[in-house]
Write an enzyme that holds these catalytic residues in place. Structure first.
Site, PDB file in Angstrom:
ATOM      1  N   HIS A 184       0.808  -1.213   0.093  1.00 38.37           N
ATOM      2  CA  HIS A 184       0.019   0.004  -0.063  1.00 38.37           C
ATOM      3  C   HIS A 184       0.906   1.370  -0.015  1.00 38.37           C
ATOM      4  O   HIS A 184       0.732   2.229  -0.775  1.00 38.37           O
ATOM      5  CB  HIS A 184      -0.869  -0.012   1.228  1.00 38.37           C
ATOM      6  N   ARG A 286     -10.515  -1.611 -12.329  1.00 34.84           N
ATOM      7  CA  ARG A 286     -10.787  -2.685 -11.388  1.00 34.84           C
ATOM      8  C   ARG A 286     -12.252  -2.328 -10.893  1.00 34.84           C
ATOM      9  O   ARG A 286     -12.551  -1.266 -10.359  1.00 34.84           O
ATOM     10  CB  ARG A 286      -9.776  -2.460  -9.920  1.00 34.84           C
ATOM     11  N   GLU A 411      -1.853 -14.180 -15.377  1.00 36.91           N
ATOM     12  CA  GLU A 411      -1.117 -13.901 -14.063  1.00 36.91           C
ATOM     13  C   GLU A 411      -0.669 -15.210 -13.365  1.00 36.91           C
ATOM     14  O   GLU A 411      -0.009 -15.104 -12.594  1.00 36.91           O
ATOM     15  CB  GLU A 411      -2.464 -13.384 -13.215  1.00 36.91           C
ATOM     16  N   ASN A 434       2.157  -8.107 -11.212  1.00 38.93           N
ATOM     17  CA  ASN A 434       2.018  -8.376  -9.783  1.00 38.93           C
ATOM     18  C   ASN A 434       1.781  -9.772  -9.217  1.00 38.93           C
ATOM     19  O   ASN A 434       2.495 -10.469  -8.734  1.00 38.93           O
ATOM     20  CB  ASN A 434       1.055  -7.430  -8.981  1.00 38.93           C
ATOM     21  N   ASP A 435       0.600 -10.321  -9.849  1.00 44.22           N
ATOM     22  CA  ASP A 435       0.198 -11.868  -9.478  1.00 44.22           C
ATOM     23  C   ASP A 435       1.045 -12.724 -10.427  1.00 44.22           C
ATOM     24  O   ASP A 435       1.641 -13.823  -9.756  1.00 44.22           O
ATOM     25  CB  ASP A 435      -0.974 -12.088  -9.880  1.00 44.22           C
ATOM     26  N   CYS A 482      -0.319  -4.291 -17.202  1.00 43.32           N
ATOM     27  CA  CYS A 482      -1.079  -3.656 -16.496  1.00 43.32           C
ATOM     28  C   CYS A 482      -0.822  -3.742 -14.727  1.00 43.32           C
ATOM     29  O   CYS A 482      -1.423  -3.110 -14.038  1.00 43.32           O
ATOM     30  CB  CYS A 482      -2.725  -3.886 -16.669  1.00 43.32           C
TER      31      CYS A 482
END
Length: 557
Positions: A184, A286, A411, A434-435, A482
């Site tokens: 975060h 999202r 992902e 990210n994933d 993305c």
């Protein structure tokens, strides 16, 4: 001069004196209380309500992704299960402070054990508990210091409530010892264009008041800098500010090869800012914001209104919407509330939507209606696709609802390795780095202790991206990026060299990426990517790319 290494966020560089984050409040005493249970319960209820409203107010003031995070924290503060746990401790004769401390700690441990998205919420619980206890004690909650002059903030990590409202006239840069590029703190720092280096473990040694240089581009914090070091850093900061004020153009390499630069958005409210910063469309919208704060699925009408608001902001532009990405790690009672031992590998994404197909059909209905009422170019993609059959299922059901362009997110390594077959039944692919990194490296992307593994520069991740890029070229299908990797300017060049045809990122990263792409042509990008692939580690790949890029960069006018 010494160097402390971490993960840099963006290209910024800043310098200034260190100010350290205050230590957390000490744990309350477990001594018996002297007041009645009724009085203590009233004190706690008042403190929780005050903290929840304060978090909501901070969120409204901050806007963007910070608002979503802080509103989630406010809901967490008033969670009925936590209230029951606090009441049970008050019934045992405990003080309000200790009841809050112990109940929140027990709940935090449960979330930590679950891991994934809920594991990340454990740190948020600590922050909420600290704020409630501070209110009960009548003292300020631990937060960002105010030494009376601009400073470089050093902390273990920052709570979203603190990051969201940092005074950028005072906070020159941010250094954290914990966290990674998808924490975060990193996401909010990128959104607010804060110069930051996260996961700098050795920053615990930094002394209050000492002058440091924070170089996000290199992921380095320099201590005891010389006058020459400080001057070079100041010149770089000035050059970057000048580049940021240059006229906005479409993303492209120096030879004119187009590389559309798109925005990642979490709700329609961010669309105007994205357009102002030069976003050529949306690469990831999202839709979870409509679902995660509700006890039941939003109606088709509610969804259509939000999607229409988004699409109206991008007439004639590509807008890629991801259908609901939730499941066991983001439990929704109306989707899937079954307990799973390892939710990151459970029923999530497209798996959860297939199990509750009515929710997917309603979402596609709303998207198709919004598309028909606006002039944007709507693309829709499914999350967490792992098989060719899942890709085919989503494309077919999207077609049934009139969605013209239907694709998948890559992902999962299995999808990358079968990208040619996946793209044969899909209109496009979008790589969620990210994933993809998380599953390739077997490292939870929200777990601080494995942050060192969560690096999209790792050659194993880059090879998988190359597989998808090659498949895109072979099938003639677009391949976008993305994940947060696209916001790293040099890595953006590598991604283009690996076959990415568009890049989507936090809007504040667009200027740096746009300027960096213009320094290289397509052959350069491929050469820099190949250099990165020869390395054995993420750090090695980053250094190899820097070395391959340096000669070309030095020849730029």
């Amino acid at each position: 001069m010494t160097e402390i290494r971490g993960v840099g966020i963006g290209l910024g560089v800043a310098q200034g004196p260190v100010a350290r984050m205050a230590e957390p409040l000490p744990a309350p005493s477990d001594a018996p209380r002297t007041s009645s249970q009724t009085e203590e319960a009233a004190r706690v209820a008042d403190a929780v309500a005050v903290v929840a409203r304060e978090l909501e107010q901070r969120g409204a003031q901050a806007g963007g992704a910070a608002q979503d995070v802080l509103e989630a924290q406010a809901m967490m503060a008033e969670d009925p299960m936590l209230a029951d746990e606090i009441t049970a401790r008050l019934a045992q004769g405990k003080t309000g402070e200790w009841a809050v401390f112990d109940a929140f700690a027990a709940f935090r441990d449960q979330l930590t054990a679950v891991g994934g998205y809920l594991g990340e919420r454990a740190a948020d619980l600590d922050d909420v508990a600290q704020r409630v206890i501070a209110h009960l004690r009548g003292v300020p909650a631990p937060g960002v210091p105010d030494p009376g002059h601009p400073f470089v903030l050093v902390a273990k990590d920052l709570a979203p409530a603190d990051t969201a409202l940092l005074d950028l006239d005072k906070v020159l840069a941010l250094i954290t010892t914990d966290g990674g590029p998808t924490s975060h703190t990193a996401i909010l720092a990128r959104e607010k264009s804060i110069v930051a280096v996260v996961g700098a473990v050795q920053a615990v040694s930094l002394v209050e008041g000492e002058t440091v240089i924070v170089d996000a581009a290199a992921g380095v914090v320099t201590t005891q800098p010389s006058d020459a070091d400080l001057k070079r850093a100041a010149n770089r900061a000035a050059d970057r500010a000048e580049a940021a004020s240059a006229p906005i153009t479409d993303g492209a390499l120096s030879d004119g090869t187009p590389v559309p630069l798109l925005a990642n958005l979490g709700n329609p409210a961010g669309a105007a800012d994205a357009v102002a910063l030069g976003a050529e469309g949306v690469g990831l919208f999202r839709t979870e914001f409509l679902f995660l704060s509700s006890s039941q699925a939003p109606t088709v009408e509610e969804q259509r209104a939000s999607y229409t608001e988004l699409l109206e902001a991008f007439p004639g532009k590509k807008v890629v919407v991801r259908v609901l990405d939730a499941g066991a790690d983001k439990p929704l009672a109306f989707l899937n509330d079954s307990h799973e031992e390892n939710p990151a590998l459970g029923v999530r994404g497209i798996r959860a939507l297939r199990a509750s197909e009515d929710i997917l059909r309603e979402q596609l209905t709303a998207l198709a209606q919004a598309d028909a009422a606006t002039a944007a170019d709507l693309w829709v993609m499914a999350p967490m696709v792992a098989t060719v059959e899942e890709a085919s299922y989503f494309t077919e059901i999207a077609r049934d609802y009139g969605i013209k362009t239907a694709g998948v997110m890559v992902e999962v390594p299995a999808t990358a390795l079968l990208a040619d077959r996946v793209l044969a039944v899909s209109d496009f692919a979008s790589i969620g780095t990210n994933d993809l990194t998380q599953y390739t490296m077997a490292a939870d992307r929200l777990l601080g202790s494995t942050a060192g593994f969560q690096d999209p520069w790792h050659p194993a991740v880059l090879r998988l991206i190359r597989e998808v890029g090659t498949a895109g070229q072979t099938t003639g299908k677009p391949v976008g990026i993305c994940g947060e990797a696209a916001a790293d300017p040099l890595l953006a060049v590598v991604l283009v060299g690996l076959g990415a045809t568009s890049l989507s990122m936090a809007p504040t990263a667009l200027a740096d990426v746009r300027a960096t792409l213009l320094q290289y042509n397509f052959d350069d990008a491929r050469a820099i990517a190949e250099a990165a692939l020869t390395a054995d580690s993420a750090d090695g790949a980053r250094i190899a790319a820097q070395q391959a890029a340096a000669p070309k960069k030095e020849t730029q006018p």
